[in-house]
Design a protein around this motif. Structure first.
Motif, PDB file in Angstrom:
ATOM      1  N   SER A 438      41.012  51.741  38.543  1.00 26.79           N
ATOM      2  CA  SER A 438      42.103  50.787  38.369  1.00 26.79           C
ATOM      3  C   SER A 438      43.437  51.514  38.398  1.00 26.79           C
ATOM      4  O   SER A 438      43.708  52.380  37.554  1.00 26.79           O
ATOM      5  CB  SER A 438      41.945  50.031  37.040  1.00 26.79           C
ATOM      6  N   ASN A 440      47.768  50.781  39.256  1.00 22.89           N
ATOM      7  CA  ASN A 440      48.821  49.794  39.510  1.00 22.89           C
ATOM      8  C   ASN A 440      50.162  50.516  39.577  1.00 22.89           C
ATOM      9  O   ASN A 440      50.637  51.067  38.576  1.00 22.89           O
ATOM     10  CB  ASN A 440      48.838  48.735  38.402  1.00 22.89           C
ATOM     11  N   VAL A 497      48.052  39.730  41.246  1.00 17.68           N
ATOM     12  CA  VAL A 497      46.633  40.024  41.438  1.00 17.68           C
ATOM     13  C   VAL A 497      45.867  39.672  40.167  1.00 17.68           C
ATOM     14  O   VAL A 497      46.274  40.046  39.052  1.00 17.68           O
ATOM     15  CB  VAL A 497      46.430  41.508  41.793  1.00 17.68           C
ATOM     16  N   ASN A 499      42.096  40.121  38.618  1.00 20.04           N
ATOM     17  CA  ASN A 499      40.826  40.824  38.773  1.00 20.04           C
ATOM     18  C   ASN A 499      39.792  40.273  37.796  1.00 20.04           C
ATOM     19  O   ASN A 499      40.131  39.840  36.679  1.00 20.04           O
ATOM     20  CB  ASN A 499      40.994  42.323  38.518  1.00 20.04           C
ATOM     21  N   GLU A 500      38.546  40.319  38.206  1.00 15.68           N
ATOM     22  CA  GLU A 500      37.435  40.042  37.300  1.00 15.68           C
ATOM     23  C   GLU A 500      36.607  41.318  37.160  1.00 15.68           C
ATOM     24  O   GLU A 500      36.417  42.053  38.137  1.00 15.68           O
ATOM     25  CB  GLU A 500      36.557  38.909  37.827  1.00 15.68           C
ATOM     26  N   PHE A 501      36.139  41.572  35.938  1.00 14.61           N
ATOM     27  CA  PHE A 501      35.395  42.799  35.651  1.00 14.61           C
ATOM     28  C   PHE A 501      34.046  42.444  35.036  1.00 14.61           C
ATOM     29  O   PHE A 501      33.878  41.399  34.378  1.00 14.61           O
ATOM     30  CB  PHE A 501      36.181  43.682  34.675  1.00 14.61           C
ATOM     31  N   LYS A 506      35.224  46.451  38.419  1.00 10.34           N
ATOM     32  CA  LYS A 506      35.875  45.324  39.073  1.00 10.34           C
ATOM     33  C   LYS A 506      34.887  44.673  40.045  1.00 10.34           C
ATOM     34  O   LYS A 506      34.286  45.332  40.891  1.00 10.34           O
ATOM     35  CB  LYS A 506      37.108  45.806  39.832  1.00 10.34           C
ATOM     36  N   SER A 508      35.768  41.366  41.501  1.00  8.35           N
ATOM     37  CA  SER A 508      36.511  40.508  42.429  1.00  8.35           C
ATOM     38  C   SER A 508      38.006  40.673  42.219  1.00  8.35           C
ATOM     39  O   SER A 508      38.460  41.031  41.127  1.00  8.35           O
ATOM     40  CB  SER A 508      36.123  39.031  42.254  1.00  8.35           C
ATOM     41  N   THR A 509      38.767  40.414  43.298  1.00  5.85           N
ATOM     42  CA  THR A 509      40.226  40.437  43.251  1.00  5.85           C
ATOM     43  C   THR A 509      40.751  39.230  44.007  1.00  5.85           C
ATOM     44  O   THR A 509      40.374  39.000  45.162  1.00  5.85           O
ATOM     45  CB  THR A 509      40.789  41.717  43.882  1.00  5.85           C
ATOM     46  N   ARG A 511      44.392  37.323  45.053  1.00  8.45           N
ATOM     47  CA  ARG A 511      45.856  37.415  45.101  1.00  8.45           C
ATOM     48  C   ARG A 511      46.442  36.005  45.120  1.00  8.45           C
ATOM     49  O   ARG A 511      46.022  35.153  45.914  1.00  8.45           O
ATOM     50  CB  ARG A 511      46.323  38.195  46.320  1.00  8.45           C
ATOM     51  N   GLU A 653      41.863  43.434  31.926  1.00  3.30           N
ATOM     52  CA  GLU A 653      40.451  43.238  32.271  1.00  3.30           C
ATOM     53  C   GLU A 653      39.927  41.893  31.792  1.00  3.30           C
ATOM     54  O   GLU A 653      39.110  41.251  32.468  1.00  3.30           O
ATOM     55  CB  GLU A 653      39.603  44.371  31.678  1.00  3.30           C
TER      56      GLU A 653
END
Length: 740
Positions: A438, A440, A497, A499-501, A506, A508-509, A511, A653
Motif C-alpha cells: 500500500s 499513496n 480510490v 480499496n477493499e482488504f 487488497k 479490489s480497487t 476509482r 483499510e
C-alpha cells in the motif's frame, strides 16, 4: 640677556611643558570625546554588555555610539538611556532566540490559515505579480524570515525614544550601519524611526527580509562595515573604543561541507571590512577583542556565559582606558543625563492612524486594534492585536510607532503587504506507505489571491496530483468589514480510490470520479472556531480498477444539506504539546435536493493535548460517527486504518456506515539532530467500524497499539512506526508530510 628677559623665557618654557603634559590627559581643558564602536556577531554580541559594564565601573563616559547588526541593538539601547543591567536582562531572558526564529504563535493565526497547515507542509510560498509590461512573474520572498517578532521586540524596547527622529538628540548620539544590497555601499542611519534603522542593520541576507529606508534596500551592515570606526570619527569622537566580536575565518581542515563553505564566504566579507577599520585605529584609540572561542553567532541560550568575556577583555585594557576616566561626581551627572529619557511617562494615546499598502480598508485594520483613545498605551494588548493581524497571512510585517501631532501622542500602525504578493503559490506533499503493498503519494499546488477587496475576500484554487487527484476552487467573502459572517462558494472535481482488504491484502480497487458544487453561509469565532452550513450538489461515477468488490461502489447523484463546526486551539499542527481540536458534522441527504440516496449521518471527533514537565505530552481522543437514518452509499461512509487511526491496519483499510474510536497516546521530544527535532511516541486505541448501527458495540471492538518515531523537517513531519491489532493484523508505516 637681561634678567627680565630670562624670567619671561623661563615662564614660557614652564607653560609649554605644562601644556604638553596636559595634552596627554583626558582632563586638561575640555574633556576628549569618546566614541564607542560595537561590531556585529549575532549572539556573541552579549560580550558588548560586559564591555559596557566595565566601562561604567571605570567611570568612562561615552559621547557617541555607532553599531552594526547586534552592535546596533545593544548600542542603540544604551544610547537611548537604558541601563546596562536592563539590557543584560533583555538579552539573557529565556526564549530570546524565538525572537530571531520569527515563529508565529499559532494562537494568533486565523482559523483559515490553520486549515492550510495540513494542506501545505512546505511553508515557503511564492508570489505571483505583474511586472511593468503586464506579464506575470514568480517572486521569492526576500528572506526566510520576515522579522515580525524582532520588529515588535524593538518597538517595545525603544518606545521611550520613539518620538525622536534625529539620533543626535538621543541621550547619546547614535548611528546604525546597514548595507545597500543594490550597490554594496554602507548606509549610515542617523535619522528616522530608530527601530527600522536597527532592524535594517541586522537584516542578514536571505535570512531576514530586506528593509526599505529612504530609497535604499538594506541588509545587514556587517557586509560593508562591521566595525564602523570611521562613523564615530565623523560624529566627532577624539578617541575611539572599538569592540570586535566578529567570528574569525574557519581553518582549512574544518571546511568539510557546503554549509561551512557558504558561511566562510560571508565571514570573508565581514572580516575584510573589520580589518580595514582596525587598521585606521591610532595609538590613542583602544581595540577590545573578547575571547569568544567556542561560541557561535547563534548561541542565544549562552548569552549569560558570553558576557563575562567582555568584562575580562575590557579589564585587560585597563591601562589604556584609565586615562579616559572622569571623577565620580562628573560621571554621576553624565549617567543622570543619559537616563532621563527612560523616566518618560507611558504616553496617552489620543489618535490611531494606519499606514496600509494592501487592498484592505484602513477601518478593517483599525477594528483589530483594541487600544482605546484617551487611555495610556497598553503594550501587552497592542502586541496581541498586532500578532493577530500578522496571523492573517497577508502582511510581511505589522508594527507600530508612537507619533506626535499638536502636542498629542498617537499610534501609527504600519501594515506592510508581502512584497511578493498579493497572489501566492503554495505547495504540499504527502506520502504514506505500509512498506509493502500500500503506497499513496500526492502533490498539492495551491494558488491564493488575498485580499481581493477591502473586506478581505479570498479566492483559492488547488490542484492535487497522485493516486488521488483533484481540482478545487473556492471564493470566501466576509459579509461586511470585520464581520465574522461570510459566504463561501466551492467547485471541485475529484478522483478518489476506495480499496477493499481481506487479511491485510487488497482484493479490489474502485476509482470514483466526482463533480461537486457547494455554497455556504458561515461564522468564524475569533482564531479558534468556524461554523458553516452549506448546500452541496454532486454527481459521482464509479470505475472498477482491480478485482471484484464485496460491496459494490455505484454511480451516485447527491443533494445534501451539511452543517459542520471545527475548532482548533493546538499550539502546533504536528507534534503539538497543548490545546485541542474538534470536528462536528451533520449531513442530510434528501431526494428533494436531487439525491439518489436518502440518509442522515453525524460525526463527532475530538482530540485534547496536554504536557507535563515540559517533555511528557499526552493525547486523549474520541470519534463517533453514525448513519442514523437511511443508508449512505459506500463513498459516503467512514474509513479507519493507519498509524493514527486504529494501527495494525493499513491506511483506510476498514470502511462502514458506523464507527467509533477511542485513543490515548504519549509523545516525547528527544533531541534536535541535523537541525530537525526528533520525537518518539506510542498509542493505544480501541474501536470498530460496521455496516449496521445495531452491530456497533464496545464489546466487539478491536484493540490496537503502535510505537513511532517522528521528525520535523522541511518536507513537513516524517513518521516511522509499527502497529498491531488484537485480531492479528499488523503493519509498518512511513508517513511523510503529515496525517489527515
Amino acid at each position: 640677556m637681561s634678567k627680565s628677559t630670562s624670567i619671561f623665557f623661563v615662564f614660557l618654557v614652564f607653560f609649554f611643558v605644562l601644556s604638553s603634559a596636559g595634552s596627554d590627559s583626558a582632563y586638561a581643558g575640555e574633556r576628549v570625546k569618546v566614541g564607542l564602536v560595537l561590531s556585529g556577531g549575532g549572539s556573541r554580541g552579549a560580550a558588548h554588555i560586559g564591555v559596557l559594564k566595565e566601562l561604567e565601573r571605570m567611570r568612562i563616559p561615552i559621547d557617541y555610539i555607532a553599531g552594526t547588526s547586534v552592535g546596533s541593538i545593544i548600542g542603540g539601547l544604551y544610547a537611548s538611556g537604558m541601563e546596562v543591567d536592563e539590557i543584560e536582562e533583555v538579552i539573557t531572558q529565556s526564549g530570546i532566540e524565538q525572537i530571531f526564529e520569527d515563529q508565529q504563535d499559532r494562537k494568533d493565526i486565523s482559523i483559515r490559515r490553520k486549515f492550510d497547515d495540513r494542506l501545505f507542509q512546505l511553508d515557503k510560498e511564492l508570489g505571483i505579480k505583474k511586472n511593468e509590461d503586464g506579464k506575470r512573474k514568480i517572486l521569492l520572498p526576500s528572506g526566510l524570515k520576515a522579522g515580525q517578532k524582532l520588529s515588535l521586540f524593538l518597538d517595545k524596547l525603544f518606545l521611550p525614544v520613539a518620538d525622536i527622529d534625529d539620533f543626535d538628540l538621543l541621550p547619546i548620539p547614535f548611528r546604525a550601519v546597514a548595507t545597500d544590497i543594490a550597490t554594496s555601499d554602507a548606509v549610515v542611519m542617523g535619522r528616522g524611526d530608530i527601530t527600522t534603522a536597527i532592524r535594517a542593520s541586522m537584516s542578514i541576507p536571505a535570512v531576514f527580509s530586506t528593509v526599505d529606508y529612504e530609497g535604499h534596500i538594506l541588509v545587514d551592515g556587517g557586509i560593508s562595515n562591521n566595525l564602523p570606526v570611521d562613523v564615530v570619527r565623523e560624529m566627532g569622537a577624539d578617541v575611539v573604543i572599538a569592540v570586535d566580536i566578529g567570528s574569525h575565518l574557519i581553518r582549512i581542515n574544518k571546511l568539510t561541507n557546503a554549509v561551512e563553505i557558504s558561511r566562510q564566504l560571508t565571514d570573508i566579507l565581514v572580516r575584510r571590512t573589520t580589518e580595514e577599520q582596525i587598521r585606521t585605529l591610532t595609538e590613542k584609540d583602544i581595540l577590545i577583542q573578547p575571547d569568544l572561542k567556542g561560541f557561535s553567532s547563534t548561541d542565544f541560550k549562552d548569552t549569560a556565559k558570553i558576557i563575562p568575556n567582555g568584562v575580562s577583555a575590557t579589564q585587560a585594557q585597563n591601562a589604556n582606558l584609565s586615562r579616559l576616566a572622569i571623577s565620580d561626581q562628573d560621571y554621576q551627572e553624565h549617567l543622570l543625563s543619559r537616563l532621563e529619557s527612560q523616566d518618560a511617562p507611558v504616553p496617552v494615546i489620543s489618535f490611531i492612524e494606519v499606514n496600509n499598502d494592501t487592498a484592505l480598508a484602513d477601518e478593517f485594520i483599525l477594528a483589530k486594534i483594541e487600544q482605546q483613545t484617551g487611555q495610556p498605551l497598553d503594550f501587552e494588548q497592542l502586541d496581541r492585536d498586532i500578532s493577530v493581524l500578522h496571523g492573517m497571512g497577508i502582511f510581511e510585517t505589522v508594527d507600530y510607532s508612537v507619533v506626535h501631532k499638536d502636542d498629542h501622542s498617537g499610534l501609527l500602525i504600519r501594515a506592510q503587504q508581502k512584497p511578493w504578493g498579493p497572489n501566492y503559490l503554495e505547495f504540499g506533499f504527502r506520502y504514506s506507505s505500509d512498506l509493502s503493498s500500500s503506497n499513496n503519494l500526492s502533490f498539492l499546488l495551491g494558488y491564493t489571491a488575498t485580499p481581493t477587496n477591502e473586506r478581505n475576500g479570498e479566492w483559492r484554487s488547488l490542484i492535487q496530483l497522485g493516486l488521488e487527484r483533484g481540482l478545487f476552487t473556492e471564493y470566501h467573502q466576509p459579509l461586511a468589514l470585520n464581520s465574522p459572517y461570510y459566504i463561501n462558494g466551492q467547485l471541485a472535481l475529484t478522483s478518489r480510490v476506495f480499496n477493499e482488504f481481506e487479511n491485510n491484502s487488497k482484493i479490489s480497487t474502485t476509482r470514483v470520479e466526482e463533480l461537486r458544487a457547494a455554497v455556504g453561509l458561515g461564522r468564524e469565532f475569533d482564531n479558534w472556531g468556524d461554523f458553516r452550513i452549506s448546500l452541496n450538489q454532486y454527481s459521482s461515477e464509479a470505475n472498477q480498477e482491480i478485482g471484484v468488490p464485496v460491496e459494490p461502489v455505484n454511480d451516485v447523484r447527491g443533494g445534501e444539506m451539511v452543517a459542520r463546526f471545527i475548532s482548533d486551539t493546538l499550539d502546533r499542527t504536528f507534534f503539538p504539546t497543548s490545546g485541542m481540536t474538534s470536528l462536528l458534522r451533520w449531513v442530510n441527504s434528501s431526494s428533494q435536493l436531487g439525491a439518489d440516496y436518502e440518509f442522515e449521518k453525524g460525526l463527532v471527533d475530538a482530540l485534547g493535548v496536554t504536557t507535563f514537565g515540559n517533555s511528557h505530552t499526552f493525547f486523549l481522543g474520541a470519534r463517533y460517527g453514525t448513519t442514523y437514518s437511511g443508508e449512505a452509499p459506500v463513498q459516503n461512509g467512514f474509513r479507519l486504518g493507519g498509524l493514527f487511526d486504529l494501527p495494525g491496519f493499513v491506511e483506510n483499510e476498514l470502511s462502514g456506515q458506523n464507527v467509533y474510536l477511542l485513543r490515548v497516546a504519549y509523545q516525547r521530544k528527544l533531541s534536535t539532530r541535523l537541525g530537525f527535532p526528533q520525537y518518539a511516541g506510542a498509542t493505544l486505541q480501541y474501536g470498530d467500524i460496521v455496516a449496521e448501527r445495531d452491530d456497533l458495540s464496545l464489546e466487539n471492538g478491536i484493540g490496537s497499539a503502535a510505537i513511532w518515531a517522528g521528525w520535523e523537517t522541511i518536507l513537513g513531519p516524517i513518521y516511522v512506526g509499527y502497529g498491531a491489532a488484537d485480531n492479528g493484523s499488523d503493519s509498518f508505516y512511513l508517513n511523510v508530510g503529515g496525517h489527515y
